[in-house]
Design a protein around this motif. Structure first.
Motif, short mmCIF file in Angstrom:
data_model
loop_
_atom_site.label_atom_id
_atom_site.label_comp_id
_atom_site.label_asym_id
_atom_site.label_seq_id
_atom_site.Cartn_x
_atom_site.Cartn_y
_atom_site.Cartn_z
N ASN A 52 1.05 -1.04 -0.20
CA ASN A 52 0.05 0.13 -0.08
C ASN A 52 1.04 1.21 -0.11
O ASN A 52 0.65 2.14 -0.69
CB ASN A 52 -1.06 -0.04 1.29
CG ASN A 52 -2.01 1.09 1.22
OD1 ASN A 52 -1.84 1.90 0.33
ND2 ASN A 52 -2.85 1.18 2.33
N PHE A 128 -3.38 -1.97 -4.92
CA PHE A 128 -3.39 -0.80 -4.41
C PHE A 128 -3.10 0.33 -5.35
O PHE A 128 -1.99 0.13 -6.32
CB PHE A 128 -2.42 -0.65 -3.18
CG PHE A 128 -2.87 -1.29 -2.05
CD1 PHE A 128 -3.70 -0.81 -1.06
CD2 PHE A 128 -2.24 -2.69 -1.88
CE1 PHE A 128 -4.09 -1.68 0.09
CE2 PHE A 128 -2.71 -3.30 -0.76
CZ PHE A 128 -3.52 -2.85 0.14
N PRO A 133 -5.57 7.04 -2.69
CA PRO A 133 -5.70 5.50 -2.35
C PRO A 133 -6.85 4.60 -2.58
O PRO A 133 -7.87 5.01 -2.15
CB PRO A 133 -5.33 5.38 -0.67
CG PRO A 133 -5.36 6.93 -0.42
CD PRO A 133 -5.65 7.59 -1.47
N ILE A 135 -8.33 0.92 -3.84
CA ILE A 135 -8.24 -0.41 -3.37
C ILE A 135 -9.09 -1.43 -4.51
O ILE A 135 -10.15 -1.22 -4.48
CB ILE A 135 -8.37 -1.04 -2.21
CG1 ILE A 135 -7.54 -0.58 -1.03
CG2 ILE A 135 -8.25 -2.49 -2.06
CD1 ILE A 135 -7.04 0.75 -0.66
N GLY A 176 -8.57 0.92 2.45
CA GLY A 176 -7.23 0.49 2.86
C GLY A 176 -6.99 0.25 4.12
O GLY A 176 -5.66 0.04 4.64
#
Length: 181
Positions: A52, A128, A133, A135, A176
């Motif tokens: 990540n 990621f 961010p 996912i 995340g």
């Protein structure tokens, strides 16, 4: 009065020592398996967090053909329950494709630990994506609210989903958050 111990006193002391040693060895072997499971769960959670962070930082991977990519993921499969693969997503599918994506590392679990179940289904790719961010669980961003990875300490007498099986769950939600339960 003579100095020393009688034969009966020595035998009693030796039997107590043997009994305590037997109890310790049985508990030690069970604890070793539990610690192996705990280490594997924490290692996988740490690798998920690291992947990540790689996606959110300016780290790039160079794919075959020279293309630079910034999406990274983790691939697990119940048919290969002893390992998982950290990869760079080279084809923008947001799922692991062994012939196309660049495998960064293959991590093997300790001997007694394996993947029990993957949710929503197996195989599972968790990717990621930067800059915000995002996912992707099995290639989709908003379809699944979370992915669950269940690891267990293999026991011949139990199924991994039965009560009493020694298992741990890692959840990755679509925002995340990576959580061990």
């Amino acid at each position: 009065m003579k100095n020393g111990f009688t034969l009966i006193e020595i035998l009693v002391a030796l039997s107590i020592i043997a009994l305590l040693s037997g109890i310790f060895l049985v508990n030690f072997s069970q604890s070793r398996g539990r610690f192996a499971l705990q280490r594997a769960v924490h290692k996988l959670a740490q690798d998920l967090r690291e992947i990540n962070q790689m996606a959110l930082s300016p780290v790039e991977a160079i794919c075959p053909g020279g293309k630079a990519v910034y999406e990274f993921g983790v691939y697990l499969d119940q048919f290969s329950p002893d390992r998982y693969i950290l990869f760079a997503n080279c084809d923008a599918s947001r799922e692991y494709n062994s012939g196309v994506d660049k495998a960064l590392n293959t991590v093997y679990f300790e001997r007694e630990v394996s993947v029990c179940r993957l949710s929503p289904y197996s195989p599972a790719s968790i990717v990621f994506s930067p800059p915000v961010p995002k996912i992707y669980i099995n290639g989709l961003a908003d379809t699944y609210p979370e992915a669950q990875i269940i690891l267990w300490r293999e026991d011949d007498s139990l199924n991994c989903l039965e009560g009493g099986a020694d298992r741990k769950v890692i959840e990755v939600n679509k925002s995340g958050l990576i959580e061990i339960k």
